[in-house]
Design an enzyme around this catalytic site. Structure first.
Site, PDB file in Angstrom:
ATOM      1  N   ARG A 182       0.890  -1.236   0.014  1.00 27.65           N
ATOM      2  CA  ARG A 182      -0.082   0.044  -0.008  1.00 27.65           C
ATOM      3  C   ARG A 182       0.671   1.288   0.068  1.00 27.65           C
ATOM      4  O   ARG A 182       2.012   1.189   0.756  1.00 27.65           O
ATOM      5  CB  ARG A 182      -0.880   0.145   1.171  1.00 27.65           C
ATOM      6  N   ARG A 193       1.410   8.748  10.162  1.00 26.48           N
ATOM      7  CA  ARG A 193       0.113   8.128  10.549  1.00 26.48           C
ATOM      8  C   ARG A 193      -0.140   7.978  12.168  1.00 26.48           C
ATOM      9  O   ARG A 193      -1.057   8.238  12.908  1.00 26.48           O
ATOM     10  CB  ARG A 193      -0.321   6.959  10.011  1.00 26.48           C
TER      11      ARG A 193
HETATM   12  P1  AMP Z   1      -6.828   2.302   7.200  1.00 27.23           P
HETATM   13  O1  AMP Z   1      -6.984   1.464   6.107  1.00 27.23           O
HETATM   14  O2  AMP Z   1      -7.925   1.969   8.278  1.00 27.23           O
HETATM   15  O3  AMP Z   1      -5.483   2.355   7.772  1.00 27.23           O
HETATM   16  O4  AMP Z   1      -7.058   3.728   6.444  1.00 27.23           O
HETATM   17  C1  AMP Z   1      -6.062   4.191   5.406  1.00 27.23           C
HETATM   18  C2  AMP Z   1      -6.349   5.755   5.337  1.00 27.23           C
HETATM   19  O5  AMP Z   1      -7.873   6.202   5.077  1.00 27.23           O
HETATM   20  C3  AMP Z   1      -6.215   6.520   6.748  1.00 27.23           C
HETATM   21  O6  AMP Z   1      -4.862   6.835   6.815  1.00 27.23           O
HETATM   22  C4  AMP Z   1      -6.877   7.718   6.493  1.00 27.23           C
HETATM   23  O7  AMP Z   1      -6.198   8.797   5.269  1.00 27.23           O
HETATM   24  C5  AMP Z   1      -8.191   7.210   5.570  1.00 27.23           C
HETATM   25  N1  AMP Z   1      -9.448   7.063   6.682  1.00 27.23           N
HETATM   26  C6  AMP Z   1      -9.807   5.763   6.988  1.00 27.23           C
HETATM   27  N2  AMP Z   1     -10.783   5.839   7.983  1.00 27.23           N
HETATM   28  C7  AMP Z   1     -10.901   7.233   8.292  1.00 27.23           C
HETATM   29  C8  AMP Z   1     -11.603   7.821   9.162  1.00 27.23           C
HETATM   30  N3  AMP Z   1     -12.444   7.405  10.001  1.00 27.23           N
HETATM   31  N4  AMP Z   1     -11.528   9.230   8.973  1.00 27.23           N
HETATM   32  C9  AMP Z   1     -10.603   9.801   8.166  1.00 27.23           C
HETATM   33  N5  AMP Z   1      -9.992   9.370   7.446  1.00 27.23           N
HETATM   34  C10 AMP Z   1     -10.103   7.912   7.413  1.00 27.23           C
END
Ligand code: AMP
Length: 241
Positions: A182, A193
């Site tokens: 990713r 992050r």
């Molecule tokens: P994840 O796959 O959960 O690690 O999410 C990847 C990216 O998607 C995050 O680093 C954020 O940029 C965005 N993202 C996911 N969930 C949220 C959320 N609840 N609020 C805002 N951005 C989100």
């Protein structure tokens, strides 16, 4: 090794009442295993995993207006604006497969999102209250989990080049497809992050810690044990409803 279905059977064997899981959410820093746990619980209890990260990546892949806005933000390790994410979640929660419950994975990530969710659930007459699960893993372990993570673009199986490598080079054991990383799983984006997590999402954990339906688990145990711990705690809390 004990799989998710065996864990679920064990739980049902010790508890005559079939659990109605209701709404639950999994919280934790990037790499704690929210996705893995959510998929296991989804299989065991037959309720959907709602990952806002997956929903956003789907928008990105389909080139929707939301996907276009979200892509750059996601690649920088920042958060997509609350109102866009809340709207996306509202649409997903309106689907009929959420009736017995669902697992929110990676949502809410800010206090504003948590308040929006609490208000929405509070407005459903007779709805089961939310159970919040926090998964804890050390910083060093998270770094290895995130920067080593690769997935198969064909079957979506997840590997880790340090912790769970494929049998041959960097191709999927099942599909033979070259694995991909990713764009936000690099070390530089990981640190960003984590900064975002500490500033905006850690307060959400504290928000739910104050409730009587909060569970914290050690995410460094084997994944099956983490899952058994989460499911047993949720079943216990539901039996007290
Ligand atoms: P994840 O796959 O959960 O690690 O999410 C990847 C990216 O998607 C995050 O680093 C954020 O940029 C965005 N993202 C996911 N969930 C949220 C959320 N609840 N609020 C805002 N951005 C989100």
């Amino acid at each position: 090794m004990v799989g998710p279905l065996q864990v679920a059977e064990r739980l049902h064997a010790t508890d005559d009442k079939l659990v109605t899981p209701g709404p639950m959410l999994l919280m934790g820093a990037p790499g704690v295993g929210k996705g893995t746990q959510a998929k296991g619980i989804m299989a065991a209890w037959g309720i959907p995993q709602i990952s806002t990260g997956d929903l956003l990546r789907d928008h990105r892949d389909r080139g929707t207006p939301l996907g276009l806005v979200a892509t750059q933000i996601m690649n920088s390790g920042k958060l997509v604006p609350d109102d866009l994410v809340n709207q996306m979640v509202a649409e997903r929660l309106a689907q009929p497969d959420t009736a017995r419950g669902y697992i929110l994975d990676g949502y809410p990530r800010t206090l504003a999102q948590a308040e929006w969710l609490d208000n929405r659930l509070g407005a459903i007459p007779g709805g089961l209250p939310l159970i919040a699960v926090s998964i804890r893993v050390s910083y060093t372990q998270l770094l290895r989990r995130i920067t080593g993570r690769r997935n198969c673009p064909t079957c979506q199986r997840i590997y880790n080049v340090y912790l769970q490598p494929p049998k041959v080079d960097t191709v999927c054991d099942v599909e033979g497809t070259p694995l991909v990383q990713r764009a936000d799983d690099t070390e530089a984006v990981f640190h960003e992050r984590m900064r975002t997590y500490t500033a905006l999402t850690a307060p959400v954990v504290e928000h739910y810690r104050a409730s009587s339906r909060f569970v914290e688990v050690d995410g460094e145990q084997p994944a099956d044990e983490v899952m058994a711990g989460i499911m047993a705690a949720v079943a216990r809390l539901r039996s007290q409803n």
